[in-house]
Scaffold this active site. Sequence first.
Site, PDB file in Angstrom:
ATOM      1  N   GLU A   1      -1.675  -4.903   0.402  1.00 28.67           N
ATOM      2  CA  GLU A   1      -3.087  -5.232   0.634  1.00 28.67           C
ATOM      3  C   GLU A   1      -3.793  -3.911   0.868  1.00 28.67           C
ATOM      4  O   GLU A   1      -3.701  -3.317   1.934  1.00 28.67           O
ATOM      5  CB  GLU A   1      -3.223  -6.173   1.827  1.00 28.67           C
ATOM      6  CG  GLU A   1      -4.562  -6.882   1.872  1.00 28.67           C
ATOM      7  CD  GLU A   1      -5.487  -6.286   2.916  1.00 28.67           C
ATOM      8  OE1 GLU A   1      -6.442  -5.585   2.495  1.00 28.67           O
ATOM      9  OE2 GLU A   1      -5.276  -6.497   4.106  1.00 28.67           O
ATOM     10  N   LEU A   2      -4.471  -3.438  -0.192  1.00 31.11           N
ATOM     11  CA  LEU A   2      -4.945  -2.058  -0.226  1.00 31.11           C
ATOM     12  C   LEU A   2      -6.466  -1.980  -0.120  1.00 31.11           C
ATOM     13  O   LEU A   2      -7.107  -2.848   0.440  1.00 31.11           O
ATOM     14  CB  LEU A   2      -4.410  -1.383  -1.496  1.00 31.11           C
ATOM     15  CG  LEU A   2      -2.885  -1.501  -1.686  1.00 31.11           C
ATOM     16  CD1 LEU A   2      -2.452  -0.869  -3.004  1.00 31.11           C
ATOM     17  CD2 LEU A   2      -2.128  -0.891  -0.528  1.00 31.11           C
TER      18      LEU A   2
ATOM     19  N   CYS B   1     -11.538  -3.778   5.215  1.00 28.35           N
ATOM     20  CA  CYS B   1     -11.307  -3.655   3.770  1.00 28.35           C
ATOM     21  C   CYS B   1     -12.147  -4.640   2.969  1.00 28.35           C
ATOM     22  O   CYS B   1     -12.433  -4.400   1.796  1.00 28.35           O
ATOM     23  CB  CYS B   1      -9.828  -3.838   3.457  1.00 28.35           C
ATOM     24  SG  CYS B   1      -9.152  -5.426   3.999  1.00 28.35           S
TER      25      CYS B   1
ATOM     26  N   GLU C   1     -14.746   3.557  -0.703  1.00 31.53           N
ATOM     27  CA  GLU C   1     -14.726   2.581   0.380  1.00 31.53           C
ATOM     28  C   GLU C   1     -15.356   3.229   1.617  1.00 31.53           C
ATOM     29  O   GLU C   1     -14.837   4.210   2.147  1.00 31.53           O
ATOM     30  CB  GLU C   1     -13.290   2.140   0.667  1.00 31.53           C
ATOM     31  CG  GLU C   1     -13.196   0.986   1.637  1.00 31.53           C
ATOM     32  CD  GLU C   1     -11.779   0.444   1.768  1.00 31.53           C
ATOM     33  OE1 GLU C   1     -11.641  -0.739   2.103  1.00 31.53           O
ATOM     34  OE2 GLU C   1     -10.823   1.203   1.527  1.00 31.53           O
TER      35      GLU C   1
ATOM     36  N   TRP D   1      -5.104   0.167  11.848  1.00 30.65           N
ATOM     37  CA  TRP D   1      -5.680   0.138  13.194  1.00 30.65           C
ATOM     38  C   TRP D   1      -6.836  -0.833  13.331  1.00 30.65           C
ATOM     39  O   TRP D   1      -7.225  -1.173  14.441  1.00 30.65           O
ATOM     40  CB  TRP D   1      -6.174   1.537  13.587  1.00 30.65           C
ATOM     41  CG  TRP D   1      -7.045   2.179  12.539  1.00 30.65           C
ATOM     42  CD1 TRP D   1      -6.653   3.064  11.581  1.00 30.65           C
ATOM     43  CD2 TRP D   1      -8.434   1.951  12.324  1.00 30.65           C
ATOM     44  NE1 TRP D   1      -7.710   3.404  10.779  1.00 30.65           N
ATOM     45  CE2 TRP D   1      -8.819   2.738  11.216  1.00 30.65           C
ATOM     46  CE3 TRP D   1      -9.408   1.170  12.963  1.00 30.65           C
ATOM     47  CZ2 TRP D   1     -10.127   2.760  10.727  1.00 30.65           C
ATOM     48  CZ3 TRP D   1     -10.706   1.193  12.478  1.00 30.65           C
ATOM     49  CH2 TRP D   1     -11.053   1.982  11.374  1.00 30.65           C
TER      50      TRP D   1
ATOM     51  N   SER E   1      -4.496   2.087   2.821  1.00 32.20           N
ATOM     52  CA  SER E   1      -5.206   2.701   1.700  1.00 32.20           C
ATOM     53  C   SER E   1      -4.414   2.582   0.402  1.00 32.20           C
ATOM     54  O   SER E   1      -3.175   2.495   0.408  1.00 32.20           O
ATOM     55  CB  SER E   1      -5.485   4.175   1.997  1.00 32.20           C
ATOM     56  OG  SER E   1      -4.298   4.935   1.904  1.00 32.20           O
TER      57      SER E   1
ATOM     58  N   LYS F   1       5.760  -0.919  11.858  1.00 28.29           N
ATOM     59  CA  LYS F   1       5.131   0.290  12.369  1.00 28.29           C
ATOM     60  C   LYS F   1       3.633   0.050  12.457  1.00 28.29           C
ATOM     61  O   LYS F   1       2.938  -0.001  11.444  1.00 28.29           O
ATOM     62  CB  LYS F   1       5.370   1.502  11.463  1.00 28.29           C
ATOM     63  CG  LYS F   1       4.886   2.807  12.119  1.00 28.29           C
ATOM     64  CD  LYS F   1       4.518   3.883  11.114  1.00 28.29           C
ATOM     65  CE  LYS F   1       3.070   3.787  10.659  1.00 28.29           C
ATOM     66  NZ  LYS F   1       2.074   4.075  11.723  1.00 28.29           N
TER      67      LYS F   1
END
Length: 459
Positions: free
Chosen positions: A229-230, A263, A360, A130, A208, A154
């Site tokens: 891409e976490l 992130c 984080e 988001w 995440s 999605k």
Amino acid sequence: MIKVYNPADGSVVGEAPEMTTAEVLAAIDRTCDAFPAWAGLLAKERGARLRRWFEMVSADRRDFAELMVKENGKCMSEALGEVAYGLGFIEWYAEEAKRVYGDTIPTHAPNASVIVTKEPVGPTAAITPWNFPFMMIARKIATALAAGCTMIIKPSEETPLTAYKLLDYARKAGIPEGVFEMVTGDPKTIGEAFTADDRIQKISFTGSTNVGRILARHSAATLKKMTMELGGNAPFIVFDDVDVDEAVAGLVAAKLRNSGQVCISPNRIYVQDAIYDVFAEKLKVAVERIRVDQGLQEEFVVGPLINQSAVNKVEALVADAVTHGAKVLSGGELARKNSLFYRPTILVEVPDDAQIRTTEIFGPVFPLYRFTTEDEVTRRANDTEYGLVAYAFTPNLGTAFRMSRNIKSGMVVINSGSVGTESVPFGGVKQSGYGREGSYYGIQEYVSVKYTLMAGLDK
């Protein structure tokens, strides 16, 4: 239907469909059925469709930005910047479609030729977060389509409206149904549908680390190619030979982007002993100049967090840090009662055993840690399971190159708070994921390498 709320005031911005399993599976079918025709287009033809999409969205960029402000909460200047950032990927890959080059290799047989070509991997799927509802969609879709893949996405149920607006403009630009598909609804149901279908050859996920592990585990049965891409836990290292004002400006720009909900946001701010107190005070002055407010205005403001869970997490991390001995230099509270606006917060003398060091944050909190030597701060910076990005400020060229070499991170940014643009490879190492998005390297994630031996050339 999924109701979408403005985090600034709780008003309803719009609705998105809550699709059934049957509707999701039908959309996957369309994605797979459309692949042969799209892959069969000339690269120049695919690029022309992307270019048309770029031009149409560019003409209405402010409409996209205003919608993003309402459903995401970021301020107008950031939203306009995100639109420009995302458009950069569409423009870049409209051109890059024509540059998916192969090779010829010196032959190992006297009557043969060796050719290496690159082909689109097939139908693909993506799941986006988001916090960048425009850029994430644009980056993934543009790359996949340029390579000749079709893609079903999605978007987050928190911010689906910008995504659907992008889809609408793509249709008007000549990108047909099936080539770019979108589904919204229950994340678990959709994720399982993506991972279980053996026709989907690749999944690109931004989110995440925990969810990334689940998707990777579920995709193992069909051996899908994946880009992950976490999470991140970015160190921001300030050496005592810097211009303090420049370092503070770089930190504030990097940290308060999207109210810290990024992130690549600096998570652990290491400041060398000799300038620690001066740096903290100048940071306090800079942060307290910035207003906390809703985003529909031209000046930069710190907007709301995305939802109550995000506020609860930030409050808990600050409280834990204080319990362990940290001191609140500024902020540390909601900007107004019963809202999602959290005041930018500076914590000093943060100990390493506070939970905030390993978590984080995803909020506008600046935890400051002291360090003495380069070796010490390098060790502490690497003491994390994550490795997405690291920042360092120093005018010393030797120190800068040692930071680049010794920090275990997919990206190292020296003397700047800005990380991304379409022309560079974005991605991490360790538990921050694998694969790259953007640049030449990004499109390589969507192709398969084929070796062809052409023998019998002496006949």
